[in-house]
Design a protein around this motif. Structure first.
Motif, short mmCIF file in Angstrom:
data_model
loop_
_atom_site.label_atom_id
_atom_site.label_comp_id
_atom_site.label_asym_id
_atom_site.label_seq_id
_atom_site.Cartn_x
_atom_site.Cartn_y
_atom_site.Cartn_z
N VAL B 116 0.83 -1.21 0.00
CA VAL B 116 0.00 0.00 0.00
C VAL B 116 0.87 1.27 0.00
CG1 VAL B 116 -0.31 0.42 2.47
CG2 VAL B 116 -2.20 0.85 0.89
N GLY B 117 2.16 1.11 0.36
CA GLY B 117 3.05 2.27 0.44
C GLY B 117 3.13 3.00 -0.90
N GLY B 118 2.90 4.31 -0.87
CA GLY B 118 3.01 5.12 -2.08
C GLY B 118 1.80 5.06 -2.98
N LYS B 119 0.83 4.21 -2.65
CA LYS B 119 -0.33 4.10 -3.54
C LYS B 119 -1.27 5.28 -3.37
CE LYS B 119 -3.78 0.88 -5.22
NZ LYS B 119 -4.25 -0.50 -5.28
N TYR B 120 -1.41 5.75 -2.16
CA TYR B 120 -2.27 6.91 -1.89
C TYR B 120 -1.44 8.01 -1.25
CZ TYR B 120 -5.59 3.10 -2.36
OH TYR B 120 -6.27 2.01 -2.82
N SER B 121 -1.96 9.24 -1.32
CA SER B 121 -1.25 10.36 -0.70
C SER B 121 -1.41 10.30 0.82
CB SER B 121 -1.79 11.68 -1.25
OG SER B 121 -3.16 11.82 -0.92
N GLN B 123 -2.44 12.65 2.63
CA GLN B 123 -3.72 13.30 2.91
C GLN B 123 -4.86 12.29 2.83
OE1 GLN B 123 -5.27 15.76 -0.12
NE2 GLN B 123 -6.28 17.17 1.29
N TRP B 124 -4.78 11.42 1.83
CA TRP B 124 -5.83 10.41 1.68
C TRP B 124 -5.85 9.48 2.89
CZ3 TRP B 124 -6.37 5.13 1.62
CH2 TRP B 124 -7.59 4.64 1.15
N GLN B 127 -7.37 11.25 5.91
CA GLN B 127 -8.82 11.39 5.75
C GLN B 127 -9.51 10.03 5.91
OE1 GLN B 127 -10.49 14.19 5.44
NE2 GLN B 127 -12.45 13.10 5.39
N ARG B 133 -15.59 6.31 5.32
CA ARG B 133 -16.68 6.44 4.34
C ARG B 133 -16.71 7.81 3.66
NH1 ARG B 133 -17.70 2.62 7.27
NH2 ARG B 133 -18.01 3.83 9.14
N SER B 134 -15.92 8.75 4.15
CA SER B 134 -15.88 10.04 3.45
C SER B 134 -15.12 9.93 2.14
CB SER B 134 -15.25 11.11 4.34
OG SER B 134 -13.87 10.86 4.50
N VAL B 135 -14.28 8.94 2.00
CA VAL B 135 -13.59 8.75 0.72
C VAL B 135 -13.96 7.45 0.01
CG1 VAL B 135 -11.62 10.28 0.95
CG2 VAL B 135 -11.54 8.05 2.02
N VAL B 136 -14.34 6.44 0.77
CA VAL B 136 -14.78 5.19 0.15
C VAL B 136 -16.18 4.88 0.68
CG1 VAL B 136 -14.22 2.77 -0.28
CG2 VAL B 136 -12.39 4.40 0.16
N PRO B 137 -17.21 5.33 -0.06
CA PRO B 137 -18.57 5.28 0.48
C PRO B 137 -19.02 3.87 0.89
CG PRO B 137 -18.49 6.56 -1.54
CD PRO B 137 -17.14 5.95 -1.38
#
Lengths: 305, 249
Positions: B116-121, B123-124, B127, B133-137
């Motif tokens: 998972v390293g580097g896959k998302y920022s 900030q993501w 959050q 659920r605010s980013v993955v409903p």
């Protein structure tokens, strides 16, 4: 009575607990016994064909069971049976199944992919999976993004440029969006004035005089906003600075606010605290063909021309 | 020896039971200590690229365990095509050789996190951990909002590193150990593995990367995101031929 006499004829283990508790000693059912011998025979066969017995620093690798496949760079590899090579073979097989499509896409222009039904059908079906695994976590399943966090890909406003070359670059290398915080360099009145000017750019009814003073700050030394957003406030794709003159908002949730005070608060918040957003680069995770397919898909989401 | 002797002597029964059930385990486990390829060699330009966690990442790993992330997330990509397409290259034994305990697993309620390293920022991650659920409903993951509030406890970082050193993780305390790490991982990594500068390293990594987006305090979120962002990033597979790691099996 009949039952009892049957019991008498069965052998027991010979123990008796608590005076009369005894344990039967029936033979195992035949089918079970032969099944058991069968597993032992299977194990011996398995030892011959598959990696099994360790000895010293190595192990028996099995015979007559090699795995042969061709790598992406055209080398033919043969290894003894093991799950890692089995995967490599499966991946090679899938690659060769898709190869003709991938080759066609490789040579094709984006316009060509769009008009050619065969190519676009392949690109779409592959892109859907790639998008779901890699992009949807931020930009959401339909590409609508999240105001304040992740840009909307389904409109035709592009912070970093919406042509294919730019989108491809964005996906491959990632982007760092940055705007400094102005809460220390601008005072309360100045912040309010710049806020009004920014809102006036997209046609909001604000205090006209404050907006005029805000314009001076925007284009002057104090704010210096024009350095990134340009003096027309249309933004620069090379910096990812937003176009402030359209009604698309990616960070301040202006459309989501009911009254002008709410809209002011939303814009001001961004000016005060700045922006720091990062999109990871995908070069290490996706290959060139995958990046091209995603580029096509993302451009299409935004109503590509 | 008669059946009755065993059954009427609890001590003997225990000893004999232990011997019988350990045969299966011993036959499977003991040879692994002698086989060359059990833990793959991952060297680029003569240096090990898989290194132990930095102090901040280590605290993140502790929080990962404290919050029970492993109950739903495995860190082991198996060599299957569907997993390769979704998660990336299969996990190497070498990639978890400094994990005590390892975070493999066979039950996934959430996705595998081995790469998972580097896959998302950052900030993501912040959050998403705050309010999934605010980013993955459609997510069923619980939120961990307290990570943003809790200041990170790091005063005991030296002790935590020493504990891992005791079970074989090459953190360095003496000059000799440090020099060995320089040889093995390069100077930059060796500096991060030095127990004496642990607190300094932890603070500087947290401050320079500012994972949680709040530069004023160092929170548990900083540590956990630092850990998540390093997962699966230590082996650059583009440096190895396709199928290179199959030779170890």
């Amino acid at each position: 009575m009949k039952k009892d006499s049957h019991k008498q004829s069965v052998q027991t283990t010979g123990h008796a607990w608590d005076g009369d508790l005894q344990e039967f000693n029936n033979p195992l059912p035949r089918w079970w016994l032969w099944g058991f011998y069968g597993t032992a025979v299977f194990a011996v066969i398995y030892w011959v064909f598959f990696p099994a017995w360790p000895f010293g620093t190595g192990f028996t690798t099995g015979v007559l069971n090699d795995i042969t496949y061709t790598t992406a760079d055209g080398r033919e590899v043969t290894r003894h049976w093991n799950t890692r090579s089995l995967l490599d073979k499966e991946m090679a097989q899938a690659r060769s199944d898709q190869q003709q499509f991938l080759d066609e896409l490789k040579g094709a222009s984006y316009a060509d992919i769009r008009t050619d039904q065969r190519k676009s059908a392949f690109a779409y079906s592959m892109a859907k999976v790639l998008y779901a695994d890699n992009c949807a976590a931020c930009h959401q399943a339909g590409g609508a993004g999240k105001v304040g966090m992740y840009p909307n890909l389904a409109d035709d406003a592009w912070l970093w440029g919406g042509n294919f070359a730019r989108i491809e670059e964005t996906i491959r290398d990632g982007r760092n969006g940055y705007m400094p915080a102005f809460r220390k360099s601008l005072d309360e009145t100045q912040l309010a004035e710049v806020t009004d000017y920014v809102l006036s750019l997209s046609g909001h009814a604000v205090d006209v005089q404050a907006a005029a003073r805000g314009k001076d700050i925007f284009n002057g030394q104090d704010g210096g906003c024009h350095l990134c957003h340009t003096s027309e406030a249309t933004g620069m794709v090379s910096l990812g600075s937003a176009n402030l003159t359209d009604s698309v908002w990616t960070i301040a949730d202006v459309p989501g606010q009911g009254d002008i005070e709410g809209k002011r608060r939303a814009v001001r918040e961004v000016i005060e605290h700045g922006v720091s957003r990062q999109m990871p680069g995908w070069a290490g995770r996706l290959n060139e063909a995958e990046i091209k397919i995603l580029t096509f898909y993302v451009r299409e989401l935004g109503g590509g021309a | 020896m008669k059946h009755e002797q065993i059954e009427t002597n609890a001590g003997l029964l225990i000893v004999l039971t232990l011997i019988v059930i350990s045969i299966g385990g011993l036959a499977e486990i003991v040879p692994l200590y002698f086989l060359d390829g059990t833990v793959e060699e991952v060297k680029v330009a003569g240096r090990d690229t898989v290194r132990p966690y930095t102090p901040l990442e280590l605290r993140g790993r502790d929080i990962y365990q404290r919050e029970g992330c492993y109950v739903c997330h495995s860190q082991m990509i198996r060599p299957f095509r569907d997993e390769a397409l979704r998660y990336g290259h299969y996990s190497l034994a070498a990639e978890s050789k400094y994990d005590h305990p390892f975070q493999w697993g066979s039950k996934r309620t959430g996705p595998d996190l081995a790469r998972v390293g580097g896959k998302y920022s950052n900030q993501w991650h912040v959050q998403h951990l705050y309010d999934p659920r605010s980013v993955v409903p459609e997510s069923i993951m619980p939120g961990y909002p307290w990570l943003l509030k809790n200041n990170l406890a790091y005063k005991d970082i030296n002790g935590r590193m020493r504990a891992l050193k005791a079970v074989g993780v090459p953190y360095s305390e003496t000059q000799v150990e440090y020099d060995a790490n320089v040889q093995r991982f390069g100077r930059e990594a060796a500096d991060l593995l030095d127990i004496h500068s642990a607190e300094h390293n932890l603070l500087s990594q947290a401050q320079s990367s500012n994972y949680d987006g709040n530069g004023d305090t160092i929170t548990e979120m900083d540590a956990l995101v630092a850990y998540l962002q390093v997962l699966g990033t230590m082996v650059d597979f583009s440096k190895f031929d396709e199928g290179h790691f199959a030779k170890y099996r």
